[in-house]
Scaffold this active site. Structure first.
Site, mmCIF file in Angstrom:
data_model
loop_
_atom_site.group_PDB
_atom_site.id
_atom_site.type_symbol
_atom_site.label_atom_id
_atom_site.label_comp_id
_atom_site.label_asym_id
_atom_site.label_seq_id
_atom_site.Cartn_x
_atom_site.Cartn_y
_atom_site.Cartn_z
ATOM 1 N N LYS A 118 0.830 -1.216 0.000
ATOM 2 C CA LYS A 118 0.000 0.000 0.000
ATOM 3 C C LYS A 118 0.858 1.257 0.000
ATOM 4 C CE LYS A 118 0.694 0.893 4.554
ATOM 5 N NZ LYS A 118 1.072 2.157 5.218
ATOM 6 N N ASP A 138 -5.743 -0.178 5.073
ATOM 7 C CA ASP A 138 -4.468 0.535 5.139
ATOM 8 C C ASP A 138 -4.209 1.316 3.858
ATOM 9 O OD1 ASP A 138 -2.252 1.337 6.504
ATOM 10 O OD2 ASP A 138 -1.247 -0.595 6.527
ATOM 11 N N THR A 166 -3.588 5.472 3.801
ATOM 12 C CA THR A 166 -2.264 5.908 3.337
ATOM 13 C C THR A 166 -2.363 6.725 2.057
ATOM 14 O OG1 THR A 166 -1.412 3.847 4.262
ATOM 15 C CG2 THR A 166 0.089 5.110 2.915
#
Length: 326
Positions: free
Chosen positions: A185, A238, A242
């Site tokens: 990610k 996530d 992010t």
């Protein structure tokens, strides 16, 4: 419980603070003694968590051997490029090791749990990952993460240890998938930041993030992870935080790249490591090794390591041949 945290960056400090505030005997170590000296002097980690007071009972230890000696559980929060070196002190450790570092070792293609199998062969390894910005965790903002491990008992122990009123912990047996989601990610977040730096809108970023999910899942499954893991906290969860948060270092890195700064300029002036930078290189090599199609990772790698123009990168992604959505 006697707990040692290796790494006094933002995430390591936030977790050390949380555990110490719950009454555990916590020792914090860092590679740079000056970091610990500054914490001792100010009662804060001003570089990474400004304004966050640390508990007076938190012990600071500059020697890794002494820090680990007597610990029942060790949390490793070092940067990925130093992970193998830092964890050499765990060669004889027989307790639970929790890795919260998100990365892939370039030379071996191993996630951090894979590195720990070599540097801490007697330990029981659990990964803790998910959408968890360190500053928000330190401020007590409600957060949910996942603890993943092959040892069910160790995973449950970590889940119960970290679970609290504002920090919800789920569990998973897909250790590899949880780690890969957390690592990959960061690469996609750099791409999302480039969209911001170029002045693109929400449509563009939503498209990139959606295709990133498919790419993350495709590479993860090829590595042996379960597809459904990437729909969970360590995957989509996530990835979203992010790619969209102003606090995300990886998104900030990409935004500066999109605004015209060079990679060298950005690296020289960032106060903390953006893990997406080394992971782009590792993920690109891993995908080539497994012969997996990863167009976003390939283009981020080209921008970071081959000096490719950011606008040309976007154009090349948009001009790819039309295909069914997978």
């Amino acid at each position: 419980m006697r707990i040692t945290v290796l790494g006094a960056g933002a995430w390591g400090t936030a977790l050390a603070r949380m555990l110490a505030c719950r009454g555990h005997d916590v020792t914090l170590w860092d590679y740079f003694p000056a970091t610990l000296e500054a914490i001792a002097r100010t009662g804060q980690n001003e570089r990474y968590l400004p304004g966050i007071e640390l508990p007076t009972g938190l012990r600071l230890e500059p020697d890794a051997g002494r820090a680990v000696d007597g610990a029942e559980l060790v949390v490793v929060a070092s940067v990925s490029r130093a992970f193998r070196t830092v964890t050499q002190c765990l060669e004889r450790f027989t307790g639970v090791v929790v890795t919260v570092t998100k990365g892939i070792e370039y030379e071996t293609g191993l996630t951090m749990s894979g590195v720990l199998r070599e540097t801490a062969p007697r330990a029981r390894v659990v990964a803790l990952s998910g959408p968890s910005l360190a500053l928000e965790v330190a401020r007590g903002v409600p957060t949910a993460v996942v603890a993943a491990g092959k040892d069910a008992e160790a995973t449950r122990q970590v889940q119960m240890l970290f679970h609290g009123p504002t920090f919800r912990v789920y569990s998973s047996s897909d250790l590899l998938g949880v780690e890969l989601g957390g690592a990959l990610k960061n690469v996609f977040a750099i791409g999302a930041g480039v969209c911001d730096g170029l002045g693109f809108g929400d449509n563009s970023k939503a498209a990139l993030v959606t295709r990133a999910i498919a790419e993350m899942r495709r590479l993860g499954v090829a590595c042996g992870a379960r597809a459904e893991t990437f729909s969970g906290l360590s995957g989509i969860g996530d990835l979203m935080v992010t790619c969209f948060s102003k606090l995300s270092r990886n998104r900030q890195f990409g935004e500066r790249l999109g605004r015209g700064e060079s990679v060298d300029q950005i690296l020289a002036t960032m106060t903390a490591v953006a893990e997406g930078y080394p992971t782009a290189r590792s993920a690109h090599a891993l995908a080539r090794r497994l012969e997996v199609e990863t167009p976003i990772i390939d283009q981020v790698y080209a921008m970071l390591y081959e000096g490719k123009d950011v606008r040309q990168t976007v154009q090349d992604l948009l001009s790819r041949e039309s295909k069914p959505e997978d």
